[in-house]
Design an enzyme around this catalytic site. Structure first.
Site, PDB file in Angstrom:
ATOM      1  N   LEU A 114      46.238  45.608  44.331  1.00 37.52           N
ATOM      2  CA  LEU A 114      45.791  44.532  43.448  1.00 37.52           C
ATOM      3  C   LEU A 114      45.042  43.437  44.194  1.00 37.52           C
ATOM      4  O   LEU A 114      44.136  42.817  43.653  1.00 37.52           O
ATOM      5  CB  LEU A 114      46.993  43.906  42.749  1.00 37.52           C
ATOM      6  CG  LEU A 114      47.436  44.637  41.490  1.00 37.52           C
ATOM      7  CD1 LEU A 114      48.549  43.871  40.825  1.00 37.52           C
ATOM      8  CD2 LEU A 114      46.269  44.792  40.525  1.00 37.52           C
ATOM      9  N   SER A 115      45.420  43.233  45.447  1.00 33.08           N
ATOM     10  CA  SER A 115      44.786  42.139  46.180  1.00 33.08           C
ATOM     11  C   SER A 115      43.291  42.364  46.331  1.00 33.08           C
ATOM     12  O   SER A 115      42.527  41.448  46.584  1.00 33.08           O
ATOM     13  CB  SER A 115      45.441  41.975  47.542  1.00 33.08           C
ATOM     14  OG  SER A 115      45.456  43.207  48.202  1.00 33.08           O
ATOM     15  N   LYS A 116      42.855  43.625  46.183  1.00 30.99           N
ATOM     16  CA  LYS A 116      41.427  43.905  46.292  1.00 30.99           C
ATOM     17  C   LYS A 116      40.670  43.331  45.096  1.00 30.99           C
ATOM     18  O   LYS A 116      39.467  43.208  45.106  1.00 30.99           O
ATOM     19  CB  LYS A 116      41.181  45.426  46.334  1.00 30.99           C
ATOM     20  CG  LYS A 116      41.878  46.113  47.481  1.00 30.99           C
ATOM     21  CD  LYS A 116      40.939  46.291  48.654  1.00 30.99           C
ATOM     22  CE  LYS A 116      41.556  47.033  49.801  1.00 30.99           C
ATOM     23  NZ  LYS A 116      42.207  46.242  50.795  1.00 30.99           N
ATOM     24  N   ARG A 117      41.409  43.036  44.028  1.00 29.89           N
ATOM     25  CA  ARG A 117      40.754  42.470  42.844  1.00 29.89           C
ATOM     26  C   ARG A 117      41.247  41.049  42.648  1.00 29.89           C
ATOM     27  O   ARG A 117      41.529  40.622  41.539  1.00 29.89           O
ATOM     28  CB  ARG A 117      41.086  43.318  41.622  1.00 29.89           C
ATOM     29  CG  ARG A 117      40.514  44.708  41.711  1.00 29.89           C
ATOM     30  CD  ARG A 117      41.095  45.620  40.663  1.00 29.89           C
ATOM     31  NE  ARG A 117      41.296  44.937  39.373  1.00 29.89           N
ATOM     32  CZ  ARG A 117      42.016  45.449  38.398  1.00 29.89           C
ATOM     33  NH1 ARG A 117      42.592  46.615  38.549  1.00 29.89           N
ATOM     34  NH2 ARG A 117      42.171  44.804  37.256  1.00 29.89           N
TER      35      ARG A 117
END
Ligand code: GLU
Length: 280
Positions: free
Chosen positions: A248-251
């Site tokens: 999720l951290s990529k978004r």
């Protein structure tokens, strides 16, 4: 039991980091223990006070509470420096004058470049500089970083392990991390140094964090041993993934708590999205 949440204010709080925060908070609260909040803002080039303010606001809005004052690493450089001196006295660090570009060029030119968890290892260019030359360059004001002499450090500590609630007894592998940087001219302490010192000085008994930091714990165990600090228990939790299995951290942007709140989500809904639905 004492747990902690230690965000770096380089951006807004997002679902992935809220998962980490709730994980540590719930462990402490379920056990009747302490939960502390530490702001890891040593990298003053990337950390912004606005982000810190927003992180604290979001955590409160989500219903998290913490014990004692918030500790800010940027205010503790002198403490880290004292620990750094211990390593200097023990001949466990060396100055490295290489720029990032020079390191990349050296790695590109090498027939094979050993890789660690964070990419290619430092090729050791400055490790064997004659002391007189290193001293002269430091005195002339050339910028340098201090690196840990990992093979000497490992030789001193001997074999080490740590206990992880998910991974069991994990063998420390310092050599695969290479000669990590402990301080730079623009950042007078590193994540590894400050986190090791603070977890011990804040009496954290259970370090909980994402499994992406599992390899870093090898470094922390080595530093703990060199400083004669106690070893906490660890729990490296899984990372929140989206429907496509991406972290999720990529978004980060779309999953910022501030944005979700603006979309009208309640604290309980966000806690559930972060993997902690309210118990009936
Ligand atoms: N400050 C680190 C981060 O935001 C967390 C470090 C830790 O939990 O040990 O990634």
């Amino acid at each position: 039991m004492t747990t902690r949440f230690a965000p770096s204010p380089t951006g807004l709080l997002h679902l992935g980091t809220v998962h980490s925060a709730l994980f540590a908070w719930k462990q402490a609260r379920d056990a009747g223990g302490r939960f502390i909040l530490r702001i890891e803002d040593i990298d003053t080039g990337r950390c912004l006070p606005e982000f810190e303010t927003q992180i604290l606001r979001d955590l409160e809005w989500l219903g998290l509470d913490w014990d004692g004052p918030v500790l800010r690493q940027s205010e503790r450089m002198e403490v880290y420096n004292e620990f750094l001196h211990v390593l200097e006295e023990g001949n466990l660090v060396y100055p490295c004058f290489c720029t990032r570009k020079e390191i990349q060029a050296e790695i590109a030119a090498a027939p094979s470049a050993p890789h660690g968890p964070d990419g290619p290892l430092y090729p050791g260019t400055c490790k064997h500089l004659p002391w007189q030359e290193a001293k002269r360059r430091m005195e002339e004001g050339e910028p340098y970083a201090l690196r840990l002499h990992m093979d000497r450090a490992v030789g001193m500590t001997g074999p080490l392990t740590f206990n992880d609630a998910r991974f069991g007894e994990v063998t420390v592998d310092g050599l695969s991390c290479g000669d990590i940087v402990l301080c730079r001219k623009d950042t007078p302490s590193s994540y590894h140094l400050s986190v090791t010192v603070d977890d011990a000085m804040q009496f954290v008994t259970h370090v909980t964090r994402g499994e992406d930091l599992l390899h870093a714990t090898s470094i922390h165990r080595i530093l703990q041993t060199l400083f004669a600090l106690p070893a906490p228990n660890y729990h490296h939790h899984g990372l929140l993934l989206d429907e496509d299995g991406q972290r999720l951290s990529k978004r980060e942007k779309s999953m910022a708590i501030a944005a979700l709140r603006e979309d009208g989500l309640s604290p309980a809904e966000i806690r559930a999205l972060a993997g902690f639905p309210d118990e009936e």
